[in-house]
Design an enzyme around this catalytic site. Structure first.
Site, short mmCIF file in Angstrom:
data_model
loop_
_atom_site.label_atom_id
_atom_site.label_comp_id
_atom_site.label_asym_id
_atom_site.label_seq_id
_atom_site.Cartn_x
_atom_site.Cartn_y
_atom_site.Cartn_z
N MET A 76 0.91 -1.15 0.05
CA MET A 76 0.27 0.51 -0.08
C MET A 76 0.48 0.97 -0.08
SD MET A 76 -3.23 -0.57 2.18
CE MET A 76 -3.00 -0.58 3.47
N HIS A 105 -19.50 37.84 8.03
CA HIS A 105 -20.78 37.36 7.87
C HIS A 105 -21.07 37.43 6.50
CE1 HIS A 105 -24.40 37.84 8.71
NE2 HIS A 105 -24.76 38.39 7.42
N CYS A 134 -4.32 5.25 5.33
CA CYS A 134 -4.79 5.86 4.93
C CYS A 134 -5.02 6.87 3.42
CB CYS A 134 -4.34 7.60 5.18
SG CYS A 134 -4.54 8.96 5.43
N GLY A 179 2.31 4.46 0.60
CA GLY A 179 2.16 5.65 0.78
C GLY A 179 0.89 5.78 2.23
N GLY A 180 0.92 4.21 1.91
CA GLY A 180 -0.07 4.02 3.44
C GLY A 180 -1.50 3.42 3.57
#
Length: 456
Positions: free
Chosen positions: A39, A438, A44, A41-42
């Site tokens: 995997m 706002h 996530c 990049g890991g």
């Protein structure tokens, strides 16, 4: 055993914290090896945060389309899956380029300790390599737990991994687990056309949160047509997920569906790493025991991320990288007293940092509490998204902000505003009296903080 190759730094697993440190060390001229099953990049990037949030966004778009034209709405799960695959592949490519540019040795295979700080790797393309590090970092993460419910494993249930790969929305989806992953997946699949039932053992879903937060989530889900069953335990599963399944519940009822998705916690990936050989101690759950410097029981051996008991968020793993970078350079950064924000990507979105009311009570901390419904926030009205509320905890004797929870659109972004005030040590009055544009969602902070009670 193959000849031992020597590196200054060896990383077992390529999650967020580990890969970031590995790239930085390699770019600085250090000899670095990173061992990864596949995997890039890991988790996530491949099976967790990135694909799940991509799917959730597709579900959000589908929900908007259904609301605008209910008669003609047709969810397209295949298109949603194609988008997930595209985003994931793009992120993997970015990571591969980063890996190559850094210059570390990426070893694709399954690693296991054969001696302290020595790892034998069964390579994905055959053969073995044995690597030894002066410094070793364990970054193997966690995997989805399958509860020991009779018939559940045999039914072939989905976890979030398989759910993110499906090209057809389940007709009737039973979700076991009402935590963050279960809730995110439940709402996403409901919006993509599935009939969804969530089963939760405790009295409320999202049970780490205050009861008012959990109840608001349950109300929102039920209003949208998702069935929530709380205070029930799954006793037995019969049938096959993908065909027909029946779940027998502790209250005597049965729930039937076409698919089961299990989201009932995570298990650390440590059972087959040879940690005993490495001299690395784990606790009863299999989590590696570390101190506030992320050091394990073995010399020059650290653990990173979920496998070390770090909260299960990518940004928490990234902070582990900061801690380890500091430790390697003689710095003093540790995991002690860090405050980690998080978000759950349902609608209304949940964001939180610091204490909630239950935690403050358990710790005996006296607080002042203010709460504002989202109906009072002008931007929420313009967006037609008035579910939820903001809630802040302020110290009873000082004006220090101790915690903030929001359930509403863009909650995670608003939490960051409060986080910056907490980092700066600002009193709540500084945010109360600040000029916020706002109509933004964060403008609600002005209104919320006007409601903080006076000091006792």
């Amino acid at each position: 055993m193959s000849d031992i190759e020597h590196f200054e730094y060896v990383f077992l697993g390529g999650g967020k914290g580990g890969k970031t440190l590995a790239m930085e060390l390699a770019a600085a001229g250090k000899r670095v090896a990173l061992i990864e099953k596949g995997m890039i990049g890991g988790s996530c990037i491949n099976v967790a945060c990135i694909p799940s949030k991509t799917l959730i966004q597709s579900a959000r778009t589908a929900h908007a389309a259904r609301s605008a034209a209910p008669a003609s709405f047709r969810p397209d799960m295949r298109a949603a899956q194609n988008r997930v695959r595209t985003v994931v592949s793009e992120m993997v490519e970015i990571n591969m380029k980063g890996f190559a540019a850094s210059g570390f040795d990426l070893i694709l295979g399954t690693g296991r300790f054969s001696a302290p700080r020595t790892i034998e790797v069964e390579l994905n393309d055959g053969g073995t390599r044995t690597v030894e590090g002066t410094h070793v970092f364990i970054n193997t993460g966690t995997k989805a737990s399958i509860p020991d419910i009779p018939g559940l494993r045999a039914s072939g249930p989905l976890t979030h991994v398989e759910a993110l790969e499906t090209t057809e929305a389940p007709e009737e989806l039973i979700v076991i687990g009402g935590g963050y992953i279960g809730l995110e997946m439940a709402q996403a699949f409901h919006r993509l056309g599935s009939k969804v039932t969530v089963l939760q053992e405790t009295a409320h879903v999202a049970n780490r949160e205050d009861v008012d937060v959990s109840e608001a989530i349950e109300t929102a889900f039920r209003e949208d047509g998702i069935t929530i069953r709380t205070d029930v335990k799954a006793l037995e599963v019969q049938g096959r997920s993908g065909d027909r399944v029946t779940v027998s519940l502790s209250d005597g009822a049965n729930v039937t569906g076409t698919h089961i998705l299990v989201a009932a916690g995570r298990t650390p990936v440590t059972s087959d790493l040879g940690l005993d050989v490495a001299g690395v101690v784990t606790d009863g759950r299999g989590i590696i025991e570390v101190n506030e410097r992320l050091a394990t029981s073995a010399p020059n051996t650290w653990a990173i991320g979920e496998v070390a008991g770090t909260p299960m968020f990518t940004h928490a793993s990234y902070d582990d990288y900061r801690v380890l970078k500091s430790q390697l350079s003689g710095g003093e950064r540790t995991t002690r007293d860090r405050v980690i924000p998080y978000a759950m990507f349902v609608e209304p979105e949940l964001g939180r940092i610091g204490l909630n009311e239950r935690e403050a009570s358990e710790r005996g901390i006296a607080v002042r509490v203010a709460k504002l419904p989202m109906t009072a926030v002008p931007r929420a009205r313009t967006n037609g998204a008035m579910r939820g509320f903001m809630k802040i905890l302020v110290d009873a004797q000082s004006d220090k902000i101790l915690g903030f929870t929001m359930l509403g659109t863009n909650a995670g972004e608003v939490v960051t505003v409060v986080q910056m005030a907490m980092i700066a040590g600002l009193p709540y009055t500084a945010v109360r009296d600040s000029i916020i544009a706002h109509p933004l969602m964060s403008e609600g902070l002005n209104l919320l903080l006007l409601k903080v009670p006076g000091k006792a």
